[in-house]
Write a protein that holds these residues in place. Structure first.
Motif, mmCIF file in Angstrom:
data_model
loop_
_atom_site.group_PDB
_atom_site.id
_atom_site.type_symbol
_atom_site.label_atom_id
_atom_site.label_comp_id
_atom_site.label_asym_id
_atom_site.label_seq_id
_atom_site.Cartn_x
_atom_site.Cartn_y
_atom_site.Cartn_z
ATOM 1 N N ILE A 245 -1.340 8.728 -50.957
ATOM 2 C CA ILE A 245 -1.370 8.162 -49.689
ATOM 3 C C ILE A 245 -2.217 6.999 -49.501
ATOM 4 N N PHE A 246 -1.285 6.518 -49.671
ATOM 5 C CA PHE A 246 -1.251 4.568 -49.177
ATOM 6 C C PHE A 246 -0.684 4.367 -48.263
ATOM 7 N N TYR A 247 -2.503 3.740 -47.614
ATOM 8 C CA TYR A 247 -2.031 3.636 -45.871
ATOM 9 C C TYR A 247 -3.963 3.194 -45.789
ATOM 10 N N PHE A 248 -3.659 2.309 -44.687
ATOM 11 C CA PHE A 248 -4.675 1.471 -44.231
ATOM 12 C C PHE A 248 -5.651 2.897 -43.783
ATOM 13 N N PRO A 249 -7.359 2.479 -43.850
ATOM 14 C CA PRO A 249 -8.298 3.237 -43.826
ATOM 15 C C PRO A 249 -8.438 3.573 -42.039
ATOM 16 N N LEU A 250 -7.452 4.272 -41.332
ATOM 17 C CA LEU A 250 -7.169 4.343 -40.624
ATOM 18 C C LEU A 250 -6.523 5.782 -40.058
ATOM 19 N N ASN B 254 -6.396 -1.184 -33.994
ATOM 20 C CA ASN B 254 -7.255 -2.294 -33.109
ATOM 21 C C ASN B 254 -8.309 -1.733 -32.337
ATOM 22 N N ASP B 255 -8.485 -0.656 -33.087
ATOM 23 C CA ASP B 255 -9.391 0.191 -32.522
ATOM 24 C C ASP B 255 -9.497 0.915 -31.346
ATOM 25 N N TYR C 113 3.662 5.914 -26.968
ATOM 26 C CA TYR C 113 1.726 5.905 -27.247
ATOM 27 C C TYR C 113 1.851 4.337 -28.273
ATOM 28 N N VAL C 114 1.843 4.612 -28.947
ATOM 29 C CA VAL C 114 2.053 3.008 -29.832
ATOM 30 C C VAL C 114 2.185 1.871 -28.816
ATOM 31 N N ASN C 115 3.149 2.491 -27.950
ATOM 32 C CA ASN C 115 3.354 1.048 -27.581
ATOM 33 C C ASN C 115 2.445 0.561 -26.157
ATOM 34 N N LEU C 116 1.533 2.046 -25.379
ATOM 35 C CA LEU C 116 -0.022 1.662 -24.819
ATOM 36 C C LEU C 116 -0.648 1.406 -25.743
ATOM 37 N N ILE C 117 -1.068 2.113 -26.794
ATOM 38 C CA ILE C 117 -2.120 0.784 -27.485
ATOM 39 C C ILE C 117 -2.058 -0.112 -28.236
#
Length: 240
Positions: free
Chosen positions: A29-34, A237-238, A125-129
């Motif tokens: 899996i290639f992804y960000f560390p999250l 964005n934590d 949800y992504v918009n809320l975050i």
């Protein structure tokens, strides 16, 4: 290949097939560390008892390399058979590969519908975050628009937890025939919302909280969610 003699069936594996199997790379899996959009992929592979690797993405490569990242996005998934992007494309591939589409065509269609419903709410949800940054008034409006029973007949873009809740069957999962990809997608979505609306989820959606607990105890999933492979960081964005 299968070799049948009378009532006896023998599985015959050629040396070439065996060598090819042994040379197959572990899924990567290639992804960000999250967790983000790679989390369901990891949950499914863990449930299937498939060991996998994770490589942190190079953002500049992701944006410039149209061969590896056709849409300039990740996650990217490679297993020696496919090398693909787009999270739901990856999940549908894994559903076919690990028999997570149910038992009949109607089941597969139900899985697809639930995945689309999850995606509709996940976008909100992504918009809320990322845009509203969990600001209090935005969270109140988000709950009202996408969780409150009074808004199921309003204009919500198909994004409402009550729609998804209705899919939980007597089996305890989204399909009567057993565990499917839809369950993993819904589990991750519920997990995200328990984190930011814990009290409301417990009081208003106890059945979804129970579903979440049930999924957490599945073999493979239980070890993953309690183990070191599950990252603590949820979003870029934590928040969340």
């Amino acid at each position: 290949s299968l070799k049948q003699e009378g009532t006896h069936i023998e599985l015959v594996v050629s040396l070439q097939d065996l060598i090819q199997f042994l040379r197959m790379p572990r899924p990567t899996i290639f992804y960000f560390p999250l967790r983000g959009r790679a989390e369901v992929i990891k949950l499914v592979l863990s449930y299937a008892k498939v060991e996998f690797d994770v490589e942190n993405i190079d953002y500049n490569v992701m944006k410039k390399d149209r061969t590896l990242y056709p849409f300039g996005q990740c996650p990217r998934f490679a297993d020696g058979v496919v090398d693909i992007c787009q999270s739901n494309t990856i999940l549908r591939y894994l559903a076919r590969k690990y028999d997570l589409n149910g038992k009949a065509e109607a089941d597969t269609c139900a899985v697809d519908m639930i995945m689309e419903g999850v995606e509709s709410l996940r976008i909100k949800y992504v918009n809320l975050i990322y845009n509203d940054k969990l600001e209090e008034s935005a969270m109140e409006k988000y709950w009202q628009d996408h969780f409150d029973a009074s808004t199921t007949e309003g204009r919500n873009g198909g994004a409402h937890m009550l729609y998804l809740r209705s899919y939980i069957k007597e089996s305890g999962f989204c399909l009567e025939s057993g565990i499917s990809m839809a369950d993993f997608c819904l589990f991750d979505l519920v997990d995200l919302h328990i984190r930011i609306f814990e009290d409301k989820m417990n009081s208003i959606f106890p059945d979804l909280v129970e579903f979440h607990a049930r999924m957490s105890e599945l073999p493979g999933v239980k070890e993953y969610v309690a183990g070191p492979l599950r990252l603590a960081r949820i979003n870029g964005n934590d928040l969340g």
